[in-house]
Design a protein around this motif. Structure first.
Motif, mmCIF file in Angstrom:
data_model
loop_
_atom_site.group_PDB
_atom_site.id
_atom_site.type_symbol
_atom_site.label_atom_id
_atom_site.label_comp_id
_atom_site.label_asym_id
_atom_site.label_seq_id
_atom_site.Cartn_x
_atom_site.Cartn_y
_atom_site.Cartn_z
ATOM 1 N N GLY A 277 0.783 -1.229 0.000
ATOM 2 C CA GLY A 277 0.000 0.000 0.000
ATOM 3 C C GLY A 277 0.812 1.273 0.000
ATOM 4 N N GLU A 278 2.117 1.177 0.224
ATOM 5 C CA GLU A 278 2.969 2.374 0.289
ATOM 6 C C GLU A 278 3.232 2.912 -1.122
ATOM 7 O OE1 GLU A 278 4.680 5.269 2.488
ATOM 8 O OE2 GLU A 278 3.699 3.494 3.297
ATOM 9 N N PRO A 279 3.039 4.222 -1.336
ATOM 10 C CA PRO A 279 3.320 4.788 -2.656
ATOM 11 C C PRO A 279 4.827 4.789 -2.946
ATOM 12 C CG PRO A 279 2.448 6.478 -1.190
ATOM 13 C CD PRO A 279 2.462 5.197 -0.428
ATOM 14 N N VAL A 280 5.188 4.517 -4.192
ATOM 15 C CA VAL A 280 6.590 4.439 -4.601
ATOM 16 C C VAL A 280 6.723 4.975 -6.015
ATOM 17 C CG1 VAL A 280 6.371 2.068 -5.457
ATOM 18 C CG2 VAL A 280 8.601 2.900 -4.731
ATOM 19 N N ARG A 281 7.895 5.544 -6.336
ATOM 20 C CA ARG A 281 8.155 5.972 -7.710
ATOM 21 C C ARG A 281 9.646 5.923 -7.985
ATOM 22 N NH1 ARG A 281 9.427 11.598 -8.772
ATOM 23 N NH2 ARG A 281 9.672 12.679 -6.802
ATOM 24 N N VAL A 282 9.981 5.727 -9.242
ATOM 25 C CA VAL A 282 11.373 5.739 -9.678
ATOM 26 C C VAL A 282 11.708 7.182 -10.035
ATOM 27 C CG1 VAL A 282 13.011 4.947 -11.420
ATOM 28 C CG2 VAL A 282 11.311 3.376 -10.513
ATOM 29 N N VAL A 283 12.700 7.736 -9.335
ATOM 30 C CA VAL A 283 13.100 9.128 -9.538
ATOM 31 C C VAL A 283 14.117 9.237 -10.673
ATOM 32 C CG1 VAL A 283 14.192 11.121 -8.431
ATOM 33 C CG2 VAL A 283 12.647 9.653 -7.113
ATOM 34 N N ALA A 284 15.075 8.302 -10.717
ATOM 35 C CA ALA A 284 16.114 8.327 -11.749
ATOM 36 C C ALA A 284 16.605 6.913 -12.010
ATOM 37 C CB ALA A 284 17.270 9.218 -11.320
ATOM 38 N N ARG A 285 17.182 6.726 -13.183
ATOM 39 C CA ARG A 285 17.746 5.434 -13.583
ATOM 40 C C ARG A 285 19.164 5.663 -14.087
ATOM 41 N NH1 ARG A 285 14.364 1.272 -14.747
ATOM 42 N NH2 ARG A 285 12.170 1.693 -14.476
ATOM 43 N N ALA A 286 20.013 4.701 -13.847
ATOM 44 C CA ALA A 286 21.341 4.756 -14.435
ATOM 45 C C ALA A 286 21.204 4.524 -15.940
ATOM 46 C CB ALA A 286 22.239 3.689 -13.812
ATOM 47 N N PRO A 287 22.103 5.080 -16.731
ATOM 48 C CA PRO A 287 21.999 4.881 -18.180
ATOM 49 C C PRO A 287 22.273 3.439 -18.594
ATOM 50 C CG PRO A 287 24.006 6.079 -17.627
ATOM 51 C CD PRO A 287 23.214 5.933 -16.359
ATOM 52 N N TRP A 288 21.736 3.054 -19.731
ATOM 53 C CA TRP A 288 21.951 1.740 -20.339
ATOM 54 C C TRP A 288 21.491 0.597 -19.460
ATOM 55 C CZ3 TRP A 288 26.410 5.029 -20.152
ATOM 56 C CH2 TRP A 288 26.528 5.825 -21.283
ATOM 57 N N SER A 289 20.424 0.786 -18.723
ATOM 58 C CA SER A 289 19.852 -0.267 -17.862
ATOM 59 C C SER A 289 20.841 -0.811 -16.843
ATOM 60 C CB SER A 289 19.309 -1.413 -18.719
ATOM 61 O OG SER A 289 18.298 -0.936 -19.551
ATOM 62 N N ALA A 290 21.683 0.039 -16.343
ATOM 63 C CA ALA A 290 22.669 -0.368 -15.335
ATOM 64 C C ALA A 290 22.153 -0.042 -13.938
ATOM 65 C CB ALA A 290 23.995 0.347 -15.594
ATOM 66 N N ASP A 291 22.896 -0.470 -12.925
ATOM 67 C CA ASP A 291 22.570 -0.130 -11.544
ATOM 68 C C ASP A 291 23.055 1.283 -11.281
ATOM 69 O OD1 ASP A 291 21.462 -2.583 -10.904
ATOM 70 O OD2 ASP A 291 23.361 -3.441 -10.282
ATOM 71 N N PRO A 292 22.484 2.010 -10.347
ATOM 72 C CA PRO A 292 21.307 1.725 -9.535
ATOM 73 C C PRO A 292 20.062 2.416 -10.067
ATOM 74 C CG PRO A 292 22.474 3.546 -8.560
ATOM 75 C CD PRO A 292 23.222 3.171 -9.826
ATOM 76 N N LEU A 293 18.956 2.174 -9.363
ATOM 77 C CA LEU A 293 17.718 2.925 -9.553
ATOM 78 C C LEU A 293 17.576 3.834 -8.342
ATOM 79 C CD1 LEU A 293 15.188 0.075 -10.402
ATOM 80 C CD2 LEU A 293 16.258 1.619 -12.012
ATOM 81 N N LEU A 294 17.184 5.070 -8.546
ATOM 82 C CA LEU A 294 16.883 5.957 -7.432
ATOM 83 C C LEU A 294 15.376 5.901 -7.233
ATOM 84 C CD1 LEU A 294 17.800 7.955 -5.288
ATOM 85 C CD2 LEU A 294 17.534 9.773 -6.985
#
Length: 116
Positions: free
Chosen positions: A63-80
């Motif tokens: 139930g907790e709201p979540v969103r992806v703020v930023a992504r590393a380029p080329w599908s690499a780690d990490p996700l913010l």
């Protein structure tokens, strides 16, 4: 299930002349940047999964709201990732444990599934 099939799709609502948006469970790694969703559950990758437990302790609960703020380029780690007012940098393997829904969920049905 194929990634595209898990994403929200539109279905004609036969009771009216407009389209109704439905969503299917998907992984946090599938969420587009800036789109809000809700945590459905955190899945354990192994019997005692300390990473999954730590994610729950950090607030990744049903139930907790979540969103992806930023992504590393080329599908690499990490996700913010932002959950509540806190931001976390997660490896893709960690974010893959989090199942989300685009619509709000009923947490009374999902809390029983998180107790391990």
């Amino acid at each position: 299930m194929h990634s595209a099939a898990r994403k929200a799709h539109r279905r004609y609502n036969e009771n009216s002349s407009h389209f109704k948006t439905e969503s299917f469970p998907m992984r946090l790694t599938d969420l587009s940047k800036g789109v809000s969703a809700f945590v459905e559950r955190v899945e354990d990758a192994s019997a005692p999964d300390p990473i999954a437990q730590r994610l729950r302790d950090l607030g990744f609960v049903p139930g907790e709201p979540v969103r992806v703020v930023a992504r590393a380029p080329w599908s690499a780690d990490p996700l913010l990732v932002q959950i509540g007012s806190t931001r976390f940098a997660l490896r893709r393997a960690e974010a893959e444990r989090v199942t989300i829904q685009l619509d709000a969920i009923d947490i009374t049905n999902t809390q029983a599934g998180t107790a391990a």
